[in-house]
Design a protein around this motif. Structure first.
Motif, mmCIF file in Angstrom:
data_model
loop_
_atom_site.group_PDB
_atom_site.id
_atom_site.type_symbol
_atom_site.label_atom_id
_atom_site.label_comp_id
_atom_site.label_asym_id
_atom_site.label_seq_id
_atom_site.Cartn_x
_atom_site.Cartn_y
_atom_site.Cartn_z
ATOM 1 N N VAL A 215 0.862 -1.196 0.000
ATOM 2 C CA VAL A 215 0.000 0.000 0.000
ATOM 3 C C VAL A 215 0.890 1.235 0.000
ATOM 4 O O VAL A 215 2.089 1.169 0.272
ATOM 5 C CB VAL A 215 -0.926 0.031 1.246
ATOM 6 C CG1 VAL A 215 -1.910 -1.121 1.223
ATOM 7 C CG2 VAL A 215 -0.109 -0.001 2.529
ATOM 8 N N GLY A 216 0.273 2.392 -0.311
ATOM 9 C CA GLY A 216 0.976 3.667 -0.185
ATOM 10 C C GLY A 216 1.786 4.052 -1.409
ATOM 11 O O GLY A 216 1.880 3.320 -2.399
ATOM 12 N N ARG A 217 2.392 5.258 -1.288
ATOM 13 C CA ARG A 217 3.207 5.818 -2.365
ATOM 14 C C ARG A 217 4.676 5.796 -1.931
ATOM 15 O O ARG A 217 5.016 6.221 -0.824
ATOM 16 C CB ARG A 217 2.770 7.252 -2.670
ATOM 17 C CG ARG A 217 3.412 7.867 -3.907
ATOM 18 C CD ARG A 217 2.816 9.249 -4.164
ATOM 19 N NE ARG A 217 3.298 9.831 -5.405
ATOM 20 C CZ ARG A 217 4.427 10.545 -5.509
ATOM 21 N NH1 ARG A 217 5.173 10.758 -4.415
ATOM 22 N NH2 ARG A 217 4.797 11.048 -6.672
ATOM 23 N N HIS A 218 5.547 5.340 -2.810
ATOM 24 C CA HIS A 218 6.957 5.175 -2.477
ATOM 25 C C HIS A 218 7.807 5.661 -3.654
ATOM 26 O O HIS A 218 7.413 5.522 -4.813
ATOM 27 C CB HIS A 218 7.268 3.710 -2.175
ATOM 28 C CG HIS A 218 6.324 3.091 -1.184
ATOM 29 N ND1 HIS A 218 6.511 3.163 0.165
ATOM 30 C CD2 HIS A 218 5.147 2.417 -1.387
ATOM 31 C CE1 HIS A 218 5.508 2.544 0.780
ATOM 32 N NE2 HIS A 218 4.670 2.086 -0.135
ATOM 33 N N SER A 219 8.971 6.202 -3.312
ATOM 34 C CA SER A 219 9.840 6.757 -4.352
ATOM 35 C C SER A 219 11.292 6.483 -4.003
ATOM 36 O O SER A 219 11.679 6.535 -2.830
ATOM 37 C CB SER A 219 9.598 8.268 -4.473
ATOM 38 O OG SER A 219 10.516 8.854 -5.374
ATOM 39 N N TRP A 220 12.102 6.183 -5.023
ATOM 40 C CA TRP A 220 13.535 6.010 -4.820
ATOM 41 C C TRP A 220 14.276 6.369 -6.103
ATOM 42 O O TRP A 220 13.754 6.232 -7.204
ATOM 43 C CB TRP A 220 13.862 4.586 -4.368
ATOM 44 C CG TRP A 220 13.432 3.487 -5.293
ATOM 45 C CD1 TRP A 220 14.169 2.853 -6.241
ATOM 46 C CD2 TRP A 220 12.131 2.865 -5.332
ATOM 47 N NE1 TRP A 220 13.439 1.891 -6.882
ATOM 48 C CE2 TRP A 220 12.187 1.861 -6.346
ATOM 49 C CE3 TRP A 220 10.945 3.045 -4.632
ATOM 50 C CZ2 TRP A 220 11.101 1.062 -6.645
ATOM 51 C CZ3 TRP A 220 9.857 2.240 -4.937
ATOM 52 C CH2 TRP A 220 9.937 1.266 -5.933
ATOM 53 N N ASP A 221 15.500 6.858 -5.936
ATOM 54 C CA ASP A 221 16.345 7.263 -7.061
ATOM 55 C C ASP A 221 17.475 6.259 -7.244
ATOM 56 O O ASP A 221 18.100 5.819 -6.263
ATOM 57 C CB ASP A 221 16.948 8.651 -6.818
ATOM 58 C CG ASP A 221 15.899 9.751 -6.907
ATOM 59 O OD1 ASP A 221 14.768 9.454 -7.326
ATOM 60 O OD2 ASP A 221 16.217 10.896 -6.545
ATOM 61 N N ILE A 222 17.767 5.941 -8.512
ATOM 62 C CA ILE A 222 18.824 4.979 -8.835
ATOM 63 C C ILE A 222 19.819 5.645 -9.780
ATOM 64 O O ILE A 222 19.448 6.153 -10.839
ATOM 65 C CB ILE A 222 18.258 3.722 -9.507
ATOM 66 C CG1 ILE A 222 17.142 3.119 -8.645
ATOM 67 C CG2 ILE A 222 19.354 2.703 -9.758
ATOM 68 C CD1 ILE A 222 16.314 2.098 -9.360
ATOM 69 N N GLU A 223 21.066 5.632 -9.376
ATOM 70 C CA GLU A 223 22.115 6.175 -10.232
ATOM 71 C C GLU A 223 22.519 5.120 -11.255
ATOM 72 O O GLU A 223 22.985 4.038 -10.899
ATOM 73 C CB GLU A 223 23.328 6.581 -9.382
ATOM 74 C CG GLU A 223 24.414 7.269 -10.200
ATOM 75 C CD GLU A 223 25.572 7.710 -9.329
ATOM 76 O OE1 GLU A 223 25.630 8.903 -8.985
ATOM 77 O OE2 GLU A 223 26.402 6.841 -8.982
ATOM 78 N N VAL A 224 22.343 5.451 -12.551
ATOM 79 C CA VAL A 224 22.659 4.524 -13.641
ATOM 80 C C VAL A 224 23.770 5.075 -14.532
ATOM 81 O O VAL A 224 24.048 4.515 -15.597
ATOM 82 C CB VAL A 224 21.397 4.241 -14.489
ATOM 83 C CG1 VAL A 224 20.328 3.556 -13.656
ATOM 84 C CG2 VAL A 224 20.855 5.532 -15.103
ATOM 85 N N LYS A 225 24.409 6.125 -14.094
ATOM 86 C CA LYS A 225 25.400 6.828 -14.910
ATOM 87 C C LYS A 225 26.497 5.874 -15.383
ATOM 88 O O LYS A 225 27.083 5.134 -14.597
ATOM 89 C CB LYS A 225 26.005 7.968 -14.082
ATOM 90 C CG LYS A 225 26.981 8.827 -14.856
ATOM 91 C CD LYS A 225 27.494 9.964 -13.984
ATOM 92 C CE LYS A 225 28.471 10.852 -14.735
ATOM 93 N NZ LYS A 225 28.974 11.949 -13.872
ATOM 94 N N ASN A 226 26.749 5.882 -16.692
ATOM 95 C CA ASN A 226 27.803 5.106 -17.366
ATOM 96 C C ASN A 226 27.519 3.604 -17.414
ATOM 97 O O ASN A 226 28.264 2.863 -18.047
ATOM 98 C CB ASN A 226 29.166 5.328 -16.713
ATOM 99 C CG ASN A 226 29.624 6.771 -16.831
ATOM 100 O OD1 ASN A 226 29.332 7.436 -17.819
ATOM 101 N ND2 ASN A 226 30.325 7.265 -15.812
ATOM 102 N N ASN A 227 26.472 3.119 -16.749
ATOM 103 C CA ASN A 227 26.124 1.701 -16.825
ATOM 104 C C ASN A 227 25.456 1.433 -18.173
ATOM 105 O O ASN A 227 24.492 2.098 -18.542
ATOM 106 C CB ASN A 227 25.180 1.332 -15.669
ATOM 107 C CG ASN A 227 24.974 -0.166 -15.557
ATOM 108 O OD1 ASN A 227 24.513 -0.821 -16.485
ATOM 109 N ND2 ASN A 227 25.313 -0.717 -14.396
ATOM 110 N N THR A 228 25.955 0.460 -18.912
ATOM 111 C CA THR A 228 25.508 0.241 -20.289
ATOM 112 C C THR A 228 24.445 -0.844 -20.440
ATOM 113 O O THR A 228 23.920 -1.047 -21.529
ATOM 114 C CB THR A 228 26.714 -0.131 -21.171
ATOM 115 O OG1 THR A 228 27.354 -1.290 -20.618
ATOM 116 C CG2 THR A 228 27.710 1.018 -21.231
#
Length: 465
Positions: free
Chosen positions: A340-353
């Motif tokens: 339930v509920g609202r969830h947020s997260w950030d993922i660093e993908v820089k330079n990953n191919t």
């Protein structure tokens, strides 16, 4: 004893059928046979003669010898009780195998007893057939044995892994708490040092004030003493000095002033002390909204100690094949799912191919290869061969203005919606509106061996209502 028994069996065996006499008869030549065996033999030929010595005989001699019959019956009963190779019912040697009851029988069982009318065949042939049948029957058991041995090995590896996990986790817990303890010790020392400096400073002020007051007291005391001495003088000298003496009384000092703020600011040190220390502690504390679950990570992954970064490696690690772990793809789930509920997260993908990120249903199979579609319980986007796509069926290309460095994942379980954003932009990269699962776990896949995927920490704030 065995030799005696063997000789007795030989004496009581019919030369024709080889079995213990059944209704034994004794011919004039003293040779002994089963009555049925002689009848069967003589009925097939024209003359009656002894099968051993060929002396003439007749059907009239076929009289059952009661004494010999009782001896044979006693021998068979004794052998039935003591000889494991004898029939329990008849005492005869086991020579046949019953297909209905799957047990060895004797010759008499064929026409008498519990096996009458059953399908019987020789022990040698039965033994070969039964061994071959057991050989085939053992194959699934051997396969099961291999599975159990493999499971036991996995359990042993799991036990060792649990010990290693506990040791490593204990070290990290101690290190984390030592950091907190050191922060508290440093904060305590800083506050005590500030307190001590204020104590020294204000004590010095009061010391200087006391010295000034002591000087003033000495001066006033000397003036009083001098005037009193003048008052004890004779009249003429007293009056001659009176003018100067009276002037000295006119110089009355002002009232002593007390120093304001002379006491320690106790409220500054004790007021909301724990809260202020906790507020300051946020400078050394990070909070990550999603934590990776090492128990689900494929054995090609190296996870950071804080369980926020995954790096795909060329080597594989010796990890137990527990049911939660992905065994083929370079995949891992978060330790906590959302229902339930609202969830947020950030993922660093820089330079990953090569990466795939999103959420997966709690019901997905962790073993084998996966088809990354909503129908299979995956709601994800990916980068591969320089192409950004949403893993729909069929896959949908993403319209990109610039290369992604960070992807923000926003999951709203109450609205069954999952959206992906570039934090630099306001519009979503892609959105799924059909998240149908009782629990969704953040999902990560990476096959790039040069650059990791990293879950970024969230911003911390301390507020008071």
């Amino acid at each position: 004893m065995a030799t005696k028994q063997s000789h007795l069996e030989e004496d009581l065996s019919c030369p024709i059928c080889g079995s213990i006499f059944e209704k034994p008869v004794v011919l004039f030549c003293r040779h002994r046979f089963c009555k049925r065996c002689l009848e069967s033999l003589w009925n097939g030929v024209g003359s009656c003669e002894c099968p051993l010595c060929c002396q003439p005989s007749s059907m009239g001699e076929l009289v059952v010898n009661a004494t010999l019959e009782k001896t044979c019956e006693g021998f068979l009963k004794e052998r039935a009780k003591n000889d494991p190779m004898a029939c329990r019912e008849h005492g005869e040697r086991l020579s046949l195998f019953c297909l209905e009851d799957l047990e060895p029988t004797c010759g008499k069982c064929k026409s008498l007893g519990n096996h009458k009318g059953h399908r019987l065949y020789s022990l040698d042939e039965a033994s070969q057939d039964c061994k071959e049948e057991l050989k085939n029957a053992l194959k699934p058991l051997r396969e099961k044995l291999k599975l159990y041995q493999k499971a036991k090995l996995t359990c042993e590896q799991t036990t060792e892994h649990i010990k290693n996990q506990a040791d490593q986790t204990e070290r990290q817990i101690r290190a984390e708490f030592e950091t907190l303890h050191q922060f508290l010790r440093d904060e305590e020392a800083s506050r005590l040092s500030t307190l001590n400096q204020e104590k020294i400073q204000k004590s010095q002020i009061m010391k200087d004030k006391i010295e000034d007051l002591e000087n003033d007291i000495t001066s006033i005391t000397n003036t009083i003493r001098s005037i009193e001495q003048e008052m004890r003088s004779q009249d003429v000298p007293f009056l001659k000095n009176y003018k100067e003496t009276i002037k000295r009384t006119w110089r009355i000092p002002q009232d002593p002033d007390m120093v304001t703020g002379s006491l320690l600011d106790v409220a500054k040190y004790l007021g909301s002390l724990k809260f202020k220390v906790w507020e300051k502690m946020k400078d050394i504390i990070t909070y990550t909204p999603v934590i990776l679950d090492p128990n689900t990570a494929a054995n090609c992954f190296l996870l950071s100690e804080d369980l926020t970064t995954i790096q795909c490696c060329s080597q594989t690690y010796d990890l137990p094949d527990n049911p939660e772990r992905f065994d083929v793809g370079a995949e891992v789930l978060a330790s906590e799912g959302f229902s339930v509920g609202r969830h947020s997260w950030d993922i660093e993908v820089k330079n990953n191919t090569y990466w795939v990120i999103g959420v997966a249903s709690t019901s997905i199979n962790r073993k084998g290869k996966h088809v990354l579609t909503p129908a299979e319980g995956f709601w994800t986007i990916r980068l591969r061969n320089g192409e950004y796509k949403a893993c729909t069926a069929p896959w949908s290309p993403l319209t990109m203005n610039k290369e992604l460095h960070v992807v923000r994942v926003v999951l709203d379980m109450d609205r069954s919606k999952l959206a992906f954003y570039d934090p630099r932009e306001r519009t979503p990269l892609f959105a799924f509106t059909d998240i149908i699962t009782p629990r969704a776990f953040p999902y990560f896949c990476s096959a790039c061996k040069e650059h990791p995927l990293k879950v970024l920490p969230a911003k911390l704030s301390v507020s008071v209502d």
